[in-house]
Design a protein around this motif. Structure first.
Motif, PDB file in Angstrom:
ATOM      1  N   ARG A  23      43.684  26.845  34.140  1.00  0.00           N
ATOM      2  CA  ARG A  23      43.253  27.079  35.610  1.00  0.00           C
ATOM      3  C   ARG A  23      43.320  29.033  35.098  1.00  0.00           C
ATOM      4  O   ARG A  23      42.928  29.881  35.699  1.00  0.00           O
ATOM      5  CB  ARG A  23      44.569  27.170  36.330  1.00  0.00           C
ATOM      6  N   ASP A  38      38.019  34.070  44.463  1.00  0.00           N
ATOM      7  CA  ASP A  38      38.947  32.676  43.606  1.00  0.00           C
ATOM      8  C   ASP A  38      39.805  32.684  45.262  1.00  0.00           C
ATOM      9  O   ASP A  38      39.465  31.267  45.520  1.00  0.00           O
ATOM     10  CB  ASP A  38      40.367  33.408  42.941  1.00  0.00           C
ATOM     11  N   ILE A  39      40.312  33.309  45.846  1.00  0.00           N
ATOM     12  CA  ILE A  39      40.737  32.699  46.910  1.00  0.00           C
ATOM     13  C   ILE A  39      40.110  32.890  48.742  1.00  0.00           C
ATOM     14  O   ILE A  39      40.501  31.559  49.017  1.00  0.00           O
ATOM     15  CB  ILE A  39      41.782  34.244  48.190  1.00  0.00           C
ATOM     16  N   ALA A  42      38.316  28.509  47.516  1.00  0.00           N
ATOM     17  CA  ALA A  42      39.552  28.033  48.016  1.00  0.00           C
ATOM     18  C   ALA A  42      39.596  27.701  49.772  1.00  0.00           C
ATOM     19  O   ALA A  42      39.482  26.907  49.934  1.00  0.00           O
ATOM     20  CB  ALA A  42      40.841  28.543  47.660  1.00  0.00           C
ATOM     21  N   GLN A 219      45.098  37.584  39.687  1.00  0.00           N
ATOM     22  CA  GLN A 219      43.853  36.512  39.069  1.00  0.00           C
ATOM     23  C   GLN A 219      45.438  35.056  38.237  1.00  0.00           C
ATOM     24  O   GLN A 219      45.641  33.769  38.685  1.00  0.00           O
ATOM     25  CB  GLN A 219      42.913  36.548  38.294  1.00  0.00           C
ATOM     26  N   ARG A 223      46.325  31.770  39.393  1.00  0.00           N
ATOM     27  CA  ARG A 223      45.908  31.080  38.832  1.00  0.00           C
ATOM     28  C   ARG A 223      46.672  30.353  38.306  1.00  0.00           C
ATOM     29  O   ARG A 223      47.189  28.863  38.169  1.00  0.00           O
ATOM     30  CB  ARG A 223      44.590  31.504  38.224  1.00  0.00           C
ATOM     31  N   ALA A 226      49.329  28.063  39.995  1.00  0.00           N
ATOM     32  CA  ALA A 226      48.488  26.914  40.576  1.00  0.00           C
ATOM     33  C   ALA A 226      48.416  25.832  39.992  1.00  0.00           C
ATOM     34  O   ALA A 226      48.437  24.944  40.434  1.00  0.00           O
ATOM     35  CB  ALA A 226      47.267  27.421  41.118  1.00  0.00           C
ATOM     36  N   GLY A 254      49.816  31.682  45.343  1.00  0.00           N
ATOM     37  CA  GLY A 254      48.647  31.315  44.784  1.00  0.00           C
ATOM     38  C   GLY A 254      49.270  29.521  44.530  1.00  0.00           C
ATOM     39  O   GLY A 254      47.857  28.716  44.596  1.00  0.00           O
ATOM     40  N   LEU A 258      45.309  27.993  46.393  1.00  0.00           N
ATOM     41  CA  LEU A 258      43.947  27.983  45.300  1.00  0.00           C
ATOM     42  C   LEU A 258      44.206  26.067  45.062  1.00  0.00           C
ATOM     43  O   LEU A 258      43.764  25.890  44.918  1.00  0.00           O
ATOM     44  CB  LEU A 258      44.578  28.461  43.930  1.00  0.00           C
TER      45      LEU A 258
END
Length: 595
Positions: A23, A38-39, A42, A219, A223, A226, A254, A258
């Motif tokens: 990730r 990133d968000i 998702a 991140q 991540r 996640a 996260g 994610l």
């Protein structure tokens, strides 16, 4: 059989590490992909799934994005430019995550202010943030109003609720803001090395410091968890930790958001409501700090505590003696303990569940991990060095300071604090070779022959209580303001059955000690976790040749009235400060008080 056990252990570790690295491997400081991207990705993928539940209200990913977009457009309407700061001073609530996520879409930095702060510490955090706007709600507005006189510049107060005085109505302002995403071009030129958030940490001395959380670091948290938790879109993660901390606000969110999962958010932790909530909301995971787990195991048994669907608890600070009780009494299949700090570059995970360990670095991977323990002189307060001037690495079983090598990649980056001097004070130079630089965590640890790491204690002027780092100098400064206090020193003492160390203050008075007024002063000026649990009155404080107060003897003395002469007080949860008599001490040792 022993070989098979080692193989199983290593396989579980490798699986957890692989999930996590998968990730985070594409994160780079030069990338134009930010945490909001990133968000957003998702949210697009899981738009119609439930994202967050808070106090009976559930919003989908799409609805959460719409809330965030309104805040992004609000920032633009206020002519806030990228790199500028907005202070977020609220308790956990549905909008909290959406606010900083939305502001990040237009490059605005959010300073996450501890909602328990009052007085001088609150003003300090607001001042160093550089923010000209502060977002509050009905719970935090009074504390902000009380701190206005200590601010070094005017700050516009926006309230989620009825406005009065100098406040502006944030709800009304948001009504005219679009729910559509702002144009991505507003972030042109930004990279993952730009600042996304300011998260405050007590550090080892003085008032809280603002750690610079870059998009890259955010991140890494979101991540990373996640992947490390193995969370799925079917998971519902119970979050009752404050969102102004990285553990609850980044790591836990996260893991859920994610992966398409759901967050069940609570305003704060409640031992009596924990298991009913877990069952009612069909939660499959929860995030913890050690103190939360201690409260759970000390709470009387209830039928609901084993009728849940939990498959994992993850967090940090779980005490070795609480661990087996938590796992077996509540029938939690897996516990993922980890170690890390908001601003640091050291991360450890205990993927295979060795009780008491905060993480592991197997021998066969040690060269790939930039984490070491170095010998530390606790009396002198410095790392020990050999004749060649370099540090000395600890062997198995030796206690030393944990350090992390500073590099250019995402896992070894040290972004530091807004205060440059504070950042430099955390860096060790010439550690194992000339010219190298390592981040000093301020934590003492030991490791065993299998590569497991075990937390021992904090270094210096900070102790941990109720999940928070308490600065002894900050508390002492507040105590010295109280009329009649000539001298004050604060330190942490161990309490039977409690996580971390409780605050104890030794005071030298120049007149009578008004214990009732003192208790009122403490309650008014300090958040609950920083208020000293014990008070000791002394005729004088012993000092060293360089006029430093000798805390080591005070810590050794503790608070046992059978050993110590003189007046001491204990902060009874119901009655406030009372004389610490032998009978009170015995009740305290027997666990009669819920501290």
């Amino acid at each position: 059989m022993r070989f098979q056990a080692r193989l199983k252990r290593d396989w579980r570790f490798w699986k957890g590490l692989s999930r996590t690295l998968k990730r985070v491997k594409t994160i780079t400081r030069e990338s134009d992909n930010l945490i909001c991207d990133d968000i957003q990705a998702a949210l697009e993928l899981y738009r119609n799934r439930p994202a967050m539940t808070f106090e009976g209200r559930t919003v989908t990913y799409g609805e959460l994005d719409g809330i965030a977009n309104r805040y992004a457009h609000w920032a633009k309407s206020q002519n806030l430019r990228r790199g500028q700061v907005v202070a977020l001073f609220m308790p956990n609530r549905l909008e909290y995550f959406a606010i900083w996520y939305g502001l990040s879409k237009v490059g605005v930095v959010t300073a996450l202010i501890n909602n328990q702060l009052v007085g001088a510490p609150l003003a300090h955090c607001l001042n160093i943030s550089g923010a000209n706007h502060v977002l509050v709600d009905g719970d935090t507005s009074p504390a902000f109003g009380a701190a206005l006189g200590q601010l070094d510049r005017p700050m516009q107060q926006w309230i989620l609720g009825p406005a009065h005085g100098g406040q502006r109505d944030l709800i009304q302002a948001l009504k005219s803001c679009s729910q559509l995403p702002p144009d991505r071009s507003v972030r042109d030129g930004m990279t993952a090395n730009d600042t996304a958030l300011l998260i405050y940490t007590s550090g080892t001395t003085g008032l809280p410091k603002a750690a610079r959380i870059t998009h890259m670091r955010a991140q890494l948290y979101m991540r990373g968890f996640a992947g490390s938790t193995g969370a799925l879109k079917t998971d519902r993660i119970y979050v009752c930790l404050p969102l102004y901390h990285a553990t609850g606000g980044l790591c836990a969110l996260g893991a859920a958001l994610l992966n398409g999962g759901s967050v069940v958010l609570k305003r704060k932790f409640s031992a009596s409501q924990f298991w009913p909530d877990i069952i009612a909301e069909n939660c499959t995971m929860f995030v913890y700090i050690g103190e939360l787990c201690r409260y759970l195991v000390n709470y009387p048994e209830v039928l609901e505590e084993t009728r849940h669907k939990l498959r994992l608890a993850f967090g940090n600070g779980l005490r070795p003696d609480v661990w087996p009780t938590l796992k077996r009494r509540f029938r939690i299949p897996d516990i993922l303990e980890f170690y890390g700090s908001t601003e640091g570059n050291v991360s450890l995970f205990n993927w295979d569940g060795r009780e008491g360990a905060i993480g592991r670095v197997p021998k066969w991977l040690k060269a790939r991990f930039s984490i070491r323990l170095v010998q530390y002189d606790q009396e002198a307060g410095i790392v020990e060095r050999a004749a060649n001037g370099l540090c000395i690495e600890c062997g198995a079983g030796q206690v030393g300071q944990c350090i992390g090598k500073i590099g250019s990649d995402v896992r070894t980056d040290f972004s530091g604090y807004l205060d440059k001097a504070a950042s430099e004070s955390k860096i060790l130079q010439n550690v194992f070779e000339r010219g190298d630089a390592w981040f000093a965590t301020g934590d003492l640890m030991k490791s065993d022959a299998d590569g497991y790491f075990y937390f021992v204690d904090r270094i210096g002027e900070t102790f941990r209580w109720k999940g928070e780092n308490v600065s002894t100098s900050e508390v002492a400064e507040q105590l010295l303001v109280f009329p009649g206090v000539d001298e004050a020193t604060v330190y942490g003492v161990q309490v039977e059955g409690a996580d971390g160390r409780a605050g104890m203050a030794a005071l030298v008075m120049n007149g009578p000690f008004d214990v009732k007024a003192f208790g009122e002063h403490v309650a008014r000026e300090m958040p609950p976790y920083a208020q000293p649990l014990f008070i000791r009155l002394l005729p004088a404080l012993d000092t060293t040749g360089t006029f430093k107060i000798r805390k080591v003897d005070l810590v050794s003395d503790g608070y046992d009235p059978n050993r110590i002469k003189g007046v001491m007080y204990f902060k009874d949860p119901k009655r406030g400060y009372v004389k610490l008599t032998k009978s009170v001490f015995e009740r305290l040792q027997a666990g009669a008080f819920r501290i």
